[in-house]
Design an enzyme around this catalytic site. Structure first.
Site: not given
Length: 704
Positions: A443, A507
């Site tokens: 990430d 997301d």
């Protein structure tokens, strides 16, 4: 005057040598006739009054010194001098697929190299250039852009923009006079501006129109410009956007651009996508096991967030295996100090209070269930509330003496600092060596602010150091698979794909939002690299609620996963998840190797797309009702690229619970039909009346 003809399966690029650098005089459908000087006479440009006395070519690197009054390809200076170079070039054609150009300006003491390759199988062009300083004094490089011309009929631009949880939004605008410029200064590929563009004839669509697709393969700052000169000539430039003073070349030093990939298609966006997908599958994707199916994921993030209990996680894993999950990933929260998102980043040591028996307790359980194990990292970041920051605040990427803003309660580490690089490599390597981790979710959750290394602008160096870190880790652990995630879709590009195996598109698991984003991402990327998960019924990002059918069918098209706590849902819902996982597995060989294409819809309230293997005669298609139907009766679903005289079995694999009242369904919906390819392409299938935010899945199979 030399001519250079590069050609592939269905396209040609024709260049001529000028007094300086080569000029593209044609890019389009493949030329099969003779290539000779007569062509130049046919297309030679006139010279108008009130202009320079000689024609000014649009070369691969337009030069201000030649009288090019639009954006030049190279800008820089040596203490204010040598700012307007004029190159003399030699070009060499290698076969029919590659042109190498070597150019020099002895007065400015600069050398320029350009490479143009056309992949024969995919018709994708790859351009790259390099400038070298041969002078004693340093050369300050401001810009080095890759330039391609466009035909006069190219008057519409499609770009992809977005934001967090709403990536890959399509925007069309006319390409007229002046310059349309897209700049990304966020230090990563960005949610806001995907580094690509599609330009074509007015009104180009999935199946109609000449289109040119472009992708700039770089994970840092970029600039893409499209322009129309007053004489009507059109062009596109792509470049790394260099910050002030970011690249200064000492004697003998060079700067090389990232690659620009581009392709021409004569029959719309589908053909363009097929070219890019073929290129990615042939030249970019590197799976450790080439024939291995993309494993179905379960990611723990939306299930437990930071609440880690090994006994509970093992329950999750057991139920995940029961529903068909093949790879179990523990997300954020496993390392020391990580009770929330304001602390702990940088301290990559297992939290022994959360995991008193170590991580092997969970990993062994996951493996015993027949699943792979994966783990989340965010190596480039550090929280101010962390042991690492308290010990080494000087490791932050930033300007000394200034206070920069945090983002997501974190700073960025300076990867060009050898100590930082060594620390991160040791931590990642140690954990991957100690534990049987097959996969990491990498990430990167914030933009770069004040990105400075040793007082100088450093996005370029930071990006290169990120590549180097991933490359070294992959060298030490060649079987490791990596997912590129950056708050969802903030780092999606071909260059990072060379080092990863999957993108986390967004997301947002909201199925309606995904139905907008996924087809747009698939313009450039094949389905097998697009992470697509079935989320909870109640979306965590939009608070919409969707049926399991809409969520399940939406997630089928990519690299599928689920994002939930299977312990917290009842047995019936787990059965539904298992159903869609099994359906995905049955279709996976087709989805991850076939040709993705989008179909025409009669109005904007619905869309359709599919994946077809023409050799096997097998295809699967989505009909998606996005909003309230525009008309009382919907349109027909017309398929493409089937064999006209062949018979195809048509079957419905999944359909919604129809809430709209229909006195009568279309007849084909309630039985298995045998229809010719000609009928399916020309007459199509009459769709039922569908409710908003529902989808139907249809399969066709050619009969022997």
């Amino acid at each position: 005057m030399s001519l250079f003809h590069l050609f592939g399966r269905s396209s040609s690029l024709l260049l001529k040598q000028t007094n300086s650098l080569p000029e593209v005089i044609y890019w389009g459908a493949k030329l099969n006739g003779p290539i000779d000087e007569a062509l130049l006479d046919a297309i030679s440009r006139p010279v108008p009054e009130a202009s320079l006395d000689e024609d000014v070519p649009l070369t691969l690197c337009p030069e201000a010194s030649e009288g090019w009054f639009s954006s030049p390809g190279l800008e820089g200076n040596r203490a204010g001098k040598d700012w307007c170079p004029s190159f003399t070039a030699n070009a060499t054609l290698e076969g029919h697929s590659k042109l190498i150009v070597e150019a020099v300006d002895s007065r400015a003491e600069l050398a320029l190299s350009l490479s143009v390759s056309l992949d024969e199988a995919s018709d994708v062009l790859t351009l790259q250039s390099k400038v070298t300083n041969h002078g004693e004094q340093a050369y300050n490089l401001q810009r080095l852009a890759l330039t391609l011309p466009l035909p006069a009929y190219c008057d519409e631009l499609l770009s992809l923009h977005g934001r967090w949880t709403k990536e890959f939004q399509q925007h069309r605008q006319p390409l007229e006079r002046g310059i349309i410029s897209q700049e990304n200064r966020r230090g990563r590929t960005s949610h806001q501006y995907f580094p690509g563009a599609i330009i074509g004839s007015k009104g180009f669509s999935h199946q109609v129109g000449e289109v040119f697709g472009f992708h700039f393969a770089w994970s840092g700052n970029h600039r893409i410009q499209s322009g129309v000169k007053t004489d009507g000539r059109r062009w596109l430039q792509a470049e790394e956007l260099l910050l002030s003073g970011e690249v200064r070349l000492a004697k003998g030093e060079s700067y090389q651009t990232p690659e620009l990939m581009a392709t021409y298609a004569s029959t719309g966006l589908n053909a363009m996508s097929a070219n890019f997908h073929h290129y990615v599958r042939s030249h970019i994707l590197r799976f450790p096991e080439a024939d291995k199916a993309r494993p179905v994921h379960l990611n723990t993030w939306e299930g437990i967030y930071f609440d880690h209990d090994p006994a509970y996680i093992k329950q999750m894993a057991s139920l995940a295996a029961d529903i068909g999950v093949e790879r179990f990933i523990i997300d954020d929260g496993w390392f020391i100090g990580r009770e929330h998102d304001k602390a702990g980043l940088g301290d990559w040591f297992l939290d022994s209070q959360k995991y008193p028996q170590g991580l092997d307790e969970v990993i062994n359980h996951v493996h015993a269930l027949g699943m792979e194990f994966g783990l989340w990292f965010e190596p480039e970041m550090v929280n101010p509330d962390s042991n690492l920051y308290r010990k080494h605040p000087e490791w932050v990427l930033g300007q000394a003496g200034y206070q920069q803003k945090t983002g997501r309660y974190q700073y960025v580490l300076d990867l060009q600092n050898p100590q930082v690089f060594a620390y991160l490599l040791e931590r990642l390597d140690s954990l991957l060596s100690e534990y049987a981790i097959a996969y990491i979710k990498w990430d990167m959750n914030r933009e770069l602010v004040q990105p400075s290394h040793l007082g100088e602008a450093a996005v370029h160096g930071q990006t290169q150091a990120f590549y180097a870190l991933v490359d070294e880790l992959a060298k030490r652990h060649p079987e490791l698979e990596i997912e590129s995630c950056s708050s969802g879709g903030g780092r999606i590009d071909y260059e990072v794909l060379k080092r990863s195996h999957r993108f986390w598109l967004s997301d947002s698991n909201d199925a309606l939002e995904r139905q907008i984003m996924q087809p747009a991402m698939l313009y450039f990327f094949p389905p097998e690299v697009m992470g697509s998960h079935i989320g909870p019924a109640h979306s965590h990002t939009t608070y919409r609620q969707h049926s399991i059918g809409f969520r399940g069918v939406t997630a089928l098209v990519g690299h599928m996963g689920v994002e939930l706590d299977p312990v917290a849902v009842d047995a019936k819902e787990r059965e539904q998840f298992a159903h869609y996982i099994a359906l995905h597995k049955s279709l996976r060989p087709l989805l991850h190797s076939g040709t993705f294409h989008q179909l025409n819809a009669s109005d904007d309230s619905w869309q359709a797309y599919g994946v077809l293997d023409q050799d096997k005669g097998e295809g699967v298609y989505w009909a998606v009702q996005l909003s309230m139907p525009a008309y009382t009766l919907p349109g027909r679903l017309k398929l493409i690229n089937l064999q006209p005289q062949a018979l195809y079995k048509v079957e419905v694999l999944d359909k919604p619970d129809f809430k709209h009242i229909m006195k009568k369904f279309p007849n084909w919906l309630e039985k298995t039909c045998l229809l010719s390819g000609e009928s399916l392409m020309n007459l199509g299938l009459q769709l039922p009346i569908m409710d908003p935010e529902t989808a139907m899945l249809i399969k066709v199979t050619r009969q022997a």
